[in-house]
Write a protein that holds these residues in place. Structure first.
Motif, PDB file in Angstrom:
ATOM      1  N   ILE A  22      13.515 -19.035 -14.201  1.00  0.00           N
ATOM      2  CA  ILE A  22      13.154 -17.616 -14.231  1.00  0.00           C
ATOM      3  C   ILE A  22      13.031 -17.134 -12.799  1.00  0.00           C
ATOM      4  CG2 ILE A  22      11.446 -15.896 -14.966  1.00  0.00           C
ATOM      5  CD1 ILE A  22      10.513 -17.901 -17.106  1.00  0.00           C
ATOM      6  N   VAL A  23      13.691 -16.029 -12.483  1.00  0.00           N
ATOM      7  CA  VAL A  23      13.526 -15.357 -11.196  1.00  0.00           C
ATOM      8  C   VAL A  23      12.710 -14.098 -11.447  1.00  0.00           C
ATOM      9  CG1 VAL A  23      14.696 -14.153  -9.313  1.00  0.00           C
ATOM     10  CG2 VAL A  23      15.665 -16.275 -10.243  1.00  0.00           C
ATOM     11  N   HIS A  24      11.654 -13.920 -10.673  1.00  0.00           N
ATOM     12  CA  HIS A  24      10.798 -12.750 -10.862  1.00  0.00           C
ATOM     13  C   HIS A  24      10.787 -11.882  -9.619  1.00  0.00           C
ATOM     14  CE1 HIS A  24       7.623 -10.282 -12.522  1.00  0.00           C
ATOM     15  NE2 HIS A  24       7.095 -10.275 -11.305  1.00  0.00           N
ATOM     16  N   LEU A  25      10.906 -10.568  -9.812  1.00  0.00           N
ATOM     17  CA  LEU A  25      10.807  -9.599  -8.721  1.00  0.00           C
ATOM     18  C   LEU A  25       9.503  -8.824  -8.874  1.00  0.00           C
ATOM     19  CD1 LEU A  25      14.448  -8.144  -8.616  1.00  0.00           C
ATOM     20  CD2 LEU A  25      13.536 -10.222  -7.564  1.00  0.00           C
ATOM     21  N   GLY A  26       8.647  -8.907  -7.857  1.00  0.00           N
ATOM     22  CA  GLY A  26       7.378  -8.193  -7.891  1.00  0.00           C
ATOM     23  C   GLY A  26       6.197  -9.120  -7.976  1.00  0.00           C
ATOM     24  N   LEU A  27       6.092 -10.041  -7.014  1.00  0.00           N
ATOM     25  CA  LEU A  27       5.016 -11.025  -7.017  1.00  0.00           C
ATOM     26  C   LEU A  27       3.694 -10.348  -6.664  1.00  0.00           C
ATOM     27  CD1 LEU A  27       3.745 -13.801  -7.002  1.00  0.00           C
ATOM     28  CD2 LEU A  27       4.760 -14.213  -4.754  1.00  0.00           C
ATOM     29  N   GLY A  28       2.857 -10.160  -7.670  1.00  0.00           N
ATOM     30  CA  GLY A  28       1.554  -9.534  -7.478  1.00  0.00           C
ATOM     31  C   GLY A  28       0.543 -10.134  -8.427  1.00  0.00           C
ATOM     32  N   ALA A  29      -0.653  -9.577  -8.426  1.00  0.00           N
ATOM     33  CA  ALA A  29      -1.732 -10.131  -9.239  1.00  0.00           C
ATOM     34  C   ALA A  29      -1.416 -10.045 -10.730  1.00  0.00           C
ATOM     35  CB  ALA A  29      -3.041  -9.415  -8.922  1.00  0.00           C
ATOM     36  N   PHE A  30      -0.835  -8.911 -11.175  1.00  0.00           N
ATOM     37  CA  PHE A  30      -0.574  -8.791 -12.608  1.00  0.00           C
ATOM     38  C   PHE A  30       0.451  -9.822 -13.069  1.00  0.00           C
ATOM     39  CE2 PHE A  30       1.837  -7.231 -16.231  1.00  0.00           C
ATOM     40  CZ  PHE A  30       0.818  -7.125 -17.154  1.00  0.00           C
ATOM     41  N   HIS A  31       1.505 -10.006 -12.309  1.00  0.00           N
ATOM     42  CA  HIS A  31       2.500 -11.023 -12.672  1.00  0.00           C
ATOM     43  C   HIS A  31       1.841 -12.386 -12.817  1.00  0.00           C
ATOM     44  CE1 HIS A  31       5.811 -13.814 -12.467  1.00  0.00           C
ATOM     45  NE2 HIS A  31       5.480 -14.199 -11.245  1.00  0.00           N
ATOM     46  N   ARG A  32       0.934 -12.711 -11.910  1.00  0.00           N
ATOM     47  CA  ARG A  32       0.296 -14.025 -11.970  1.00  0.00           C
ATOM     48  C   ARG A  32      -0.631 -14.148 -13.177  1.00  0.00           C
ATOM     49  NH1 ARG A  32      -0.399 -12.786  -6.540  1.00  0.00           N
ATOM     50  NH2 ARG A  32      -2.667 -13.090  -6.450  1.00  0.00           N
ATOM     51  N   SER A  33      -1.334 -13.067 -13.508  1.00  0.00           N
ATOM     52  CA  SER A  33      -2.281 -13.149 -14.631  1.00  0.00           C
ATOM     53  C   SER A  33      -1.585 -13.025 -15.981  1.00  0.00           C
ATOM     54  CB  SER A  33      -3.336 -12.050 -14.513  1.00  0.00           C
ATOM     55  OG  SER A  33      -2.821 -10.791 -14.901  1.00  0.00           O
ATOM     56  N   HIS A  34      -0.352 -12.523 -15.992  1.00  0.00           N
ATOM     57  CA  HIS A  34       0.314 -12.229 -17.264  1.00  0.00           C
ATOM     58  C   HIS A  34       1.529 -13.127 -17.503  1.00  0.00           C
ATOM     59  CE1 HIS A  34       2.350  -9.834 -20.417  1.00  0.00           C
ATOM     60  NE2 HIS A  34       1.117  -9.475 -20.747  1.00  0.00           N
ATOM     61  N   GLN A  35       2.700 -12.785 -16.933  1.00  0.00           N
ATOM     62  CA  GLN A  35       3.906 -13.576 -17.233  1.00  0.00           C
ATOM     63  C   GLN A  35       3.756 -15.036 -16.816  1.00  0.00           C
ATOM     64  OE1 GLN A  35       4.288 -10.802 -15.091  1.00  0.00           O
ATOM     65  NE2 GLN A  35       4.920  -9.297 -16.608  1.00  0.00           N
ATOM     66  N   ALA A  36       3.186 -15.269 -15.631  1.00  0.00           N
ATOM     67  CA  ALA A  36       3.023 -16.655 -15.190  1.00  0.00           C
ATOM     68  C   ALA A  36       2.052 -17.402 -16.095  1.00  0.00           C
ATOM     69  CB  ALA A  36       2.553 -16.687 -13.736  1.00  0.00           C
ATOM     70  N   TRP A  37       0.974 -16.708 -16.523  1.00  0.00           N
ATOM     71  CA  TRP A  37       0.012 -17.338 -17.441  1.00  0.00           C
ATOM     72  C   TRP A  37       0.683 -17.669 -18.772  1.00  0.00           C
ATOM     73  CZ3 TRP A  37      -1.818 -16.639 -22.294  1.00  0.00           C
ATOM     74  CH2 TRP A  37      -2.984 -17.335 -22.648  1.00  0.00           C
ATOM     75  N   TYR A  38       1.438 -16.733 -19.343  1.00  0.00           N
ATOM     76  CA  TYR A  38       2.121 -16.986 -20.609  1.00  0.00           C
ATOM     77  C   TYR A  38       3.096 -18.147 -20.484  1.00  0.00           C
ATOM     78  CZ  TYR A  38       0.516 -13.022 -23.456  1.00  0.00           C
ATOM     79  OH  TYR A  38      -0.246 -12.153 -24.212  1.00  0.00           O
ATOM     80  N   THR A  39       3.812 -18.219 -19.361  1.00  0.00           N
ATOM     81  CA  THR A  39       4.788 -19.288 -19.173  1.00  0.00           C
ATOM     82  C   THR A  39       4.089 -20.638 -19.070  1.00  0.00           C
ATOM     83  OG1 THR A  39       6.291 -17.741 -18.077  1.00  0.00           O
ATOM     84  CG2 THR A  39       6.700 -20.085 -17.727  1.00  0.00           C
ATOM     85  N   GLN A  40       2.961 -20.695 -18.395  1.00  0.00           N
ATOM     86  CA  GLN A  40       2.195 -21.942 -18.324  1.00  0.00           C
ATOM     87  C   GLN A  40       1.763 -22.397 -19.711  1.00  0.00           C
ATOM     88  OE1 GLN A  40       0.379 -23.557 -15.386  1.00  0.00           O
ATOM     89  NE2 GLN A  40      -1.623 -24.041 -16.206  1.00  0.00           N
ATOM     90  N   HIS A  41       1.470 -21.445 -20.598  1.00  0.00           N
ATOM     91  CA  HIS A  41       0.942 -21.784 -21.920  1.00  0.00           C
ATOM     92  C   HIS A  41       2.021 -21.883 -22.996  1.00  0.00           C
ATOM     93  CE1 HIS A  41      -3.452 -21.674 -21.166  1.00  0.00           C
ATOM     94  NE2 HIS A  41      -3.065 -20.982 -20.112  1.00  0.00           N
ATOM     95  N   ALA A  42       3.280 -21.767 -22.617  1.00  0.00           N
ATOM     96  CA  ALA A  42       4.372 -21.999 -23.563  1.00  0.00           C
ATOM     97  C   ALA A  42       4.451 -23.492 -23.859  1.00  0.00           C
ATOM     98  CB  ALA A  42       5.687 -21.506 -22.976  1.00  0.00           C
ATOM     99  N   GLY A  43       4.846 -23.823 -25.101  1.00  0.00           N
ATOM    100  CA  GLY A  43       4.924 -25.228 -25.479  1.00  0.00           C
ATOM    101  C   GLY A  43       5.921 -26.015 -24.666  1.00  0.00           C
ATOM    102  N   ASP A  44       6.937 -25.335 -24.132  1.00  0.00           N
ATOM    103  CA  ASP A  44       7.958 -26.007 -23.333  1.00  0.00           C
ATOM    104  C   ASP A  44       7.849 -25.621 -21.861  1.00  0.00           C
ATOM    105  OD1 ASP A  44       8.665 -23.381 -23.769  1.00  0.00           O
ATOM    106  OD2 ASP A  44      10.738 -23.804 -24.355  1.00  0.00           O
ATOM    107  N   ALA A  45       6.615 -25.412 -21.380  1.00  0.00           N
ATOM    108  CA  ALA A  45       6.390 -24.942 -20.015  1.00  0.00           C
ATOM    109  C   ALA A  45       7.030 -25.852 -18.971  1.00  0.00           C
ATOM    110  CB  ALA A  45       4.888 -24.825 -19.741  1.00  0.00           C
ATOM    111  N   GLY A  46       7.135 -27.131 -19.251  1.00  0.00           N
ATOM    112  CA  GLY A  46       7.700 -28.064 -18.290  1.00  0.00           C
ATOM    113  C   GLY A  46       9.166 -27.826 -17.991  1.00  0.00           C
ATOM    114  N   GLU A  47       9.821 -26.983 -18.804  1.00  0.00           N
ATOM    115  CA  GLU A  47      11.244 -26.691 -18.598  1.00  0.00           C
ATOM    116  C   GLU A  47      11.475 -25.354 -17.904  1.00  0.00           C
ATOM    117  OE1 GLU A  47      13.166 -26.823 -22.406  1.00  0.00           O
ATOM    118  OE2 GLU A  47      12.033 -28.597 -23.028  1.00  0.00           O
ATOM    119  N   TRP A  48      10.369 -24.611 -17.610  1.00  0.00           N
ATOM    120  CA  TRP A  48      10.532 -23.227 -17.165  1.00  0.00           C
ATOM    121  C   TRP A  48       9.703 -22.930 -15.921  1.00  0.00           C
ATOM    122  CZ3 TRP A  48      14.145 -20.105 -19.272  1.00  0.00           C
ATOM    123  CH2 TRP A  48      14.688 -20.513 -20.493  1.00  0.00           C
TER     124      TRP A  48
END
Length: 456
Positions: A22-48
């Motif tokens: 995943i390439v993300h444009l707009g590295l800020g606090a919301f991205h870290r608390s939201h999309q990055a958090w969801y990706t960490q908690h995905a069942g296949d997080a180790g692939e993403w």
């Protein structure tokens, strides 16, 4: 206190880095608390893994890179704080490093590009076209994305998804129009390839994430025993609704509570009107009455009534039991009243000419089409007009035009301001006079008041 502590790093953590997909444009606090958090908690997080690029400044990338992408999410409620280290960002990059962005977008393993570039960044990209044509690097996020997609086409790297996570109605199609508008002017063949190979996913995102303070950083050091200069503080609530295709795959975000739907418009409108619309009312009315945070403003009966009145209007145009509007409104009152989340009104107040176009104007138009005045939606515009009259140095993409409008007076000034939101409404005498009257009425009661307690 935190300076002597070891910096947060991956060396002491057994989990390795996931590959960048995943390439993300707009590295800020919301991205870290939201999309990055969801990706960490995905069942296949180790692939993403996520490679995140900053927008205007390199600071966030510099801090995160020093921590190898790790950061702490502090979930804050009236019951206390919880702390979690998130490692889904595996590369943090200065947005000015366009070469690295192009390399990653063109890589076959990259499956999507996600965006939190703010509403104002989806405007016309005409300035990027001559730069692209002359072989220079574009300066806007969408222009840089087009350059990356051109490299992906040339590399025959296959399809991918672009996922907008900004507060825009139909944000997937808005992103599509922005990207294709630049691509068509640059290279018709590229535009055709994008239309055939790139999907544009619409989303509704929701998690209140105020700016992190020095006290927050110190608290993480005290409670966790390490220094984290990229920590984010957020509320326990989070929501993500998505609609669209992912031709190269996606993480199992549903494991973390994300919802995938066929028709996202009702969910977008619920968020834009009820949450974001209330935020705009509180941002301008609250500051005019001497408040600095959402919780303070909501505890003011005048501000609370303005929010409830607007919600009543907006709710008439939110159909479908699945939206759960009464429960959603009640939850918003509880979330807004969380006094331990210092969501500053000045932060919400920026870029109003873009935001009100999506938050106030649709409800005002819908109410008037139904034969009603739209008074509560008009009040949102009225308090903004009162706010910009007395506040210099506005952060707004049309700040110069706001300043020009402020040189006028009375109805002429209001008409000029409304024209920045909706040219048609600015020509409706009844709308302009209504907004003018509401602004005068609010100004008469806009003196600061002492408030206490939680209205929920």
């Amino acid at each position: 206190m935190t300076a002597a502590l070891p910096r947060l790093n991956r060396a002491s953590r057994p989990a390795g880095k996931a590959p960048v997909r995943i390439v993300h444009l707009g590295l800020g606090a919301f991205h870290r608390s939201h999309q990055a958090w969801y990706t960490q908690h995905a069942g296949d997080a180790g692939e993403w893994g996520i490679a995140s690029f900053t927008g205007r400044r390199p600071d966030a990338a510099d801090v995160l890179a020093a921590q190898d992408g790790l950061f702490t999410v502090v979930e804050r409620s009236d019951a206390g704080d919880s702390f979690e280290v998130v490692g889904s960002i595996v590369e943090a990059v200065d947005g000015a490093n366009v070469g690295r962005l192009v390399e990653l977008v063109a890589a076959p393993q990259t499956a999507m590009v996600t965006l939190t570039i703010t509403e104002a960044a989806y405007g016309p990209g005409a300035d990027d076209v001559p730069l692209l044509v002359s072989g220079q690097e574009p300066t806007t996020p969408l222009g840089r994305l087009v350059l990356g997609l051109a490299a992906r086409k040339d590399a025959d790297a296959g399809p991918l998804a672009v996922v907008s996570c900004d507060n825009l109605s139909d944000n997937g199609n808005v992103a599509r129009d922005g990207v294709l508008g630049i691509a068509r002017e640059f290279d018709g063949g590229l535009a055709a390839w994008i239309e055939a190979n790139v999907s544009f996913v619409s989303t509704s995102v929701d998690r209140i994430t105020p700016r992190t303070t020095a006290d927050d950083v110190a608290l993480v050091g005290e409670k966790c025993g390490y220094r984290d200069d990229a920590a984010v503080v957020t509320e326990p609530f989070r929501n993500w609704v998505l609609s669209g295709e992912f031709p190269a795959g996606r993480p199992r975000w549903e494991d973390a509570g994300a919802v995938f739907v066929d028709d996202i418009e009702p969910y977008e409108n619920r968020k834009l009107w009820l949450l974001n619309g209330a935020h705009s009312i509180l941002a301008y009315a609250g500051q005019l009455r001497g408040h600095s945070t959402v919780a303070e403003a909501l505890a003011d009966p005048v501000c609370l009534q303005a929010v409830e009145d607007f919600w009543d209007e907006a709710s008439r145009h939110l159909d479908g039991d699945e939206l759960g509007i009464p429960d959603y409104r009640e939850a918003l009152l509880e979330r807004f009243g969380n006094s331990r989340i210092a969501h500053h009104l000045a932060q919400i107040a920026v870029d109003a000419s873009t935001k009100l176009r999506m938050r106030a104007v649709p409800v005002l138009r819908a109410e008037r089409e139904a034969g009603r005045t739209g008074e509560a939606a008009a009040r949102m515009i009225a308090v903004w007009a009162a706010y910009v009259e007395t506040n210099a140095g506005l952060q707004d993409p049309r700040a110069s035009e706001v300043e020009q409008a402020n040189q006028l007076s009375g109805l002429d000034r209001i008409a000029a301001l409304v024209s920045l939101l909706d040219a048609g409404l600015s020509r409706e005498f009844a709308v302009v006079t209504l907004i003018h009257r509401l602004g005068q009425a609010f100004a008469a009661q806009a003196q600061p008041v002492a408030v206490s307690g939680n209205p929920t």
